[in-house]
Write an enzyme that holds these catalytic residues in place. Structure first.
Site, PDB file in Angstrom:
ATOM      1  N   HIS A  67      29.648  37.188  42.020  1.00 10.61           N
ATOM      2  CA  HIS A  67      29.479  36.406  43.248  1.00 10.61           C
ATOM      3  C   HIS A  67      28.393  37.017  44.122  1.00 10.61           C
ATOM      4  O   HIS A  67      28.263  38.243  44.225  1.00 10.61           O
ATOM      5  CB  HIS A  67      30.794  36.281  44.021  1.00 10.61           C
ATOM      6  CG  HIS A  67      31.416  37.581  44.447  1.00 10.61           C
ATOM      7  ND1 HIS A  67      31.135  38.188  45.653  1.00 10.61           N
ATOM      8  CD2 HIS A  67      32.320  38.380  43.837  1.00 10.61           C
ATOM      9  CE1 HIS A  67      31.847  39.299  45.769  1.00 10.61           C
ATOM     10  NE2 HIS A  67      32.572  39.451  44.680  1.00 10.61           N
ATOM     11  N   ASP A  69      28.120  36.157  47.416  1.00  3.73           N
ATOM     12  CA  ASP A  69      28.574  36.218  48.810  1.00  3.73           C
ATOM     13  C   ASP A  69      29.202  37.572  49.118  1.00  3.73           C
ATOM     14  O   ASP A  69      29.686  38.278  48.223  1.00  3.73           O
ATOM     15  CB  ASP A  69      29.562  35.092  49.120  1.00  3.73           C
ATOM     16  CG  ASP A  69      30.797  35.112  48.235  1.00  3.73           C
ATOM     17  OD1 ASP A  69      30.674  35.456  47.036  1.00  3.73           O
ATOM     18  OD2 ASP A  69      31.901  34.798  48.733  1.00  3.73           O
ATOM     19  N   GLU A 134      33.463  33.399  46.689  1.00  4.29           N
ATOM     20  CA  GLU A 134      34.526  34.233  46.126  1.00  4.29           C
ATOM     21  C   GLU A 134      35.283  34.956  47.217  1.00  4.29           C
ATOM     22  O   GLU A 134      36.501  35.099  47.162  1.00  4.29           O
ATOM     23  CB  GLU A 134      33.940  35.242  45.132  1.00  4.29           C
ATOM     24  CG  GLU A 134      34.979  35.907  44.230  1.00  4.29           C
ATOM     25  CD  GLU A 134      35.629  37.150  44.836  1.00  4.29           C
ATOM     26  OE1 GLU A 134      36.634  37.625  44.278  1.00  4.29           O
ATOM     27  OE2 GLU A 134      35.127  37.663  45.861  1.00  4.29           O
ATOM     28  N   GLU A 135      34.556  35.411  48.237  1.00  2.00           N
ATOM     29  CA  GLU A 135      35.176  36.211  49.289  1.00  2.00           C
ATOM     30  C   GLU A 135      35.920  35.362  50.320  1.00  2.00           C
ATOM     31  O   GLU A 135      36.727  35.891  51.074  1.00  2.00           O
ATOM     32  CB  GLU A 135      34.109  37.057  50.005  1.00  2.00           C
ATOM     33  CG  GLU A 135      33.435  38.111  49.139  1.00  2.00           C
ATOM     34  CD  GLU A 135      34.347  39.268  48.783  1.00  2.00           C
ATOM     35  OE1 GLU A 135      35.555  39.201  49.064  1.00  2.00           O
ATOM     36  OE2 GLU A 135      33.844  40.253  48.212  1.00  2.00           O
ATOM     37  N   HIS A 349      34.268  46.379  51.451  1.00  4.00           N
ATOM     38  CA  HIS A 349      34.718  45.697  52.680  1.00  4.00           C
ATOM     39  C   HIS A 349      34.744  46.634  53.892  1.00  4.00           C
ATOM     40  O   HIS A 349      35.208  46.244  54.959  1.00  4.00           O
ATOM     41  CB  HIS A 349      36.100  45.054  52.489  1.00  4.00           C
ATOM     42  CG  HIS A 349      36.114  43.927  51.506  1.00  4.00           C
ATOM     43  ND1 HIS A 349      37.020  42.890  51.568  1.00  4.00           N
ATOM     44  CD2 HIS A 349      35.329  43.655  50.427  1.00  4.00           C
ATOM     45  CE1 HIS A 349      36.805  42.043  50.562  1.00  4.00           C
ATOM     46  NE2 HIS A 349      35.776  42.504  49.862  1.00  4.00           N
TER      47      HIS A 349
END
Length: 377
Positions: A67, A69, A134-135, A349
């Site tokens: 992904h 993103d 995805e996130e 994150h």
């Protein structure tokens, strides 16, 4: 091809502030490189989400999934360098998405470029399945690509997902499956009244305590050699009382199950509702299944990935199904063998997300090694 190619591509991707579900040109950067080495590229965009399906060759298919993103940066003050200005300091690359998962995307692309340069007439088909959703909700991402592939009766035999699976050292943990996830949105009803006159009201909080004690202490299953036992966590409780002298009329509660393949989402729903009825509660409930459990048992892909890690990283990886859900839950609908192998996840994150340059380069070699072993005859 220079040894710093993977670092340069990772930097280019990190410099794009593609906060989910935006792509902002990441996939164009990747697709241009893939087209240059003979790939066909299809865009399968949905709403704000960019999706890309790229492929080269025919026959047995190895797909790389990832992904573009990233999650938001959080508190900018906590960052030691601008999160979208990739910075290298003492052999470490800092930037949002460096570990999750633009570093792995760069490693995949460079690995495939190297493989194709060495074997332009390779056996089989190499593919990329990339999304920018995805996130966040994951409603318009990989699930849509997979749906299109199913309609076209296309097959993915083997899939490597670049999620940051490693924990202490690159390759120490690889994921060969994931638990399922189902969330309940429950409302329990009572009768509102003055808190000093409990005989004239019916407190939904008091009524539900026994239910919740049973919910969290219940043995849902015992798990198995691949999966830990199913677990439940209550994560939000709210009553509708706005005053300290009022018994609320209702209680809303949210709880989530992470479940093994020893139980189904339907079984969970039935058992929870039987408990609610057992405790004579007036309720309404809604459910959301984020994904069902999936598992790749020992087979060609897991064997090749384990051998590649042992050869290049000099460690024996642990096979694990721990952690949250991944897009593998959608790809599993194709019947694919799926392994997640990526960078170290300690900083994902977080502020100052980072990867070691040596790990980025090693991951690129790992991916190339896996491709070579899959298609060797």
């Amino acid at each position: 091809m220079s040894s710093c190619s993977v670092v340069n591509l990772a930097k280019q991707l990190i410099s794009i502030p593609s906060i989910s579900p935006m792509d902002l040109g990441c996939q164009k950067l990747i697709s241009d490189r893939l087209i240059n080495i003979g790939f066909s590229v299809e865009n399968m965009n949905v709403n704000q989400t960019n999706n890309m399906w790229a492929y080269k060759g025919s026959g047995t298919t190895l797909a790389f999934s990832g992904h573009t993103d990233v999650v938001p940066i959080g508190n900018k003050i906590l960052w030691n360098s601008p999160p979208f200005s990739p910075t290298v300091d003492k052999g470490v690359l800092f930037g949002r998405g460096s570990a999750d998962m633009k570093g792995a995307l760069a490693a995949m692309v460079i690995a495939v470029e190297r493989f194709v340069k060495k074997q332009p007439d390779h056996h089989g088909r190499i593919a990329f399945l990339i999304t920018s959703d995805e996130e966040s909700m994951a409603h318009d991402g990989t699930i849509k690509i997979v749906s299109n592939l199913i309609k076209r009766k296309e097959n993915i035999d083997y899939c490597i997902i670049g999620e940051p699976s490693s924990e202490q050292k690159l390759g120490d943990v690889i994921k060969n499956g994931r638990r399922g996830s189902i969330t309940a949105y429950l409302c329990i009803y009572g009768v509102q009244g003055h808190i000093a006159y409990p005989n004239f009201s019916d407190n939904p909080i008091h009524k539900s305590i026994s239910f919740f004690c049973t919910l969290i202490s219940n043995c849902w299953d015992n798990g198995n050699v691949f999966f830990s036992p199913t677990s439940v966590q209550i994560y939000d409780i709210e009553s509708k009382s706005s005053s300290d002298n009022m018994v609320p009329s209702e209680l809303t509660v949210k709880f989530n199950f992470r479940f093994s393949n020893e139980i189904t989402s339907s079984d969970i729903k039935k058992k929870v509702e039987l408990l609610l009825k057992h405790f004579n509660l007036k309720y309404s409930i809604e459910w959301h299944v984020s994904g069902n459990p999936f598992l790749t048992k020992v087979g060609l892909l897991s064997d090749i990935v384990v051998r590649s890690v042992e050869e290049l990283c000099h460690i024996s990886p642990n096979l694990s199904t721990s952690g949250g859900t991944s897009d593998g839950r959608f790809i599993a609908e194709l019947g694919s063998q799926i392994i997640e192998l990526g960078l170290i996840n300690k900083t994902i994150h977080k502020a100052n997300e980072c990867v070691e340059i040596k790990d980025l380069r090693l991951l690129c070699h790992l991916y190339e090694c896996i491709i070579t072993k899959i298609f060797e005859k």
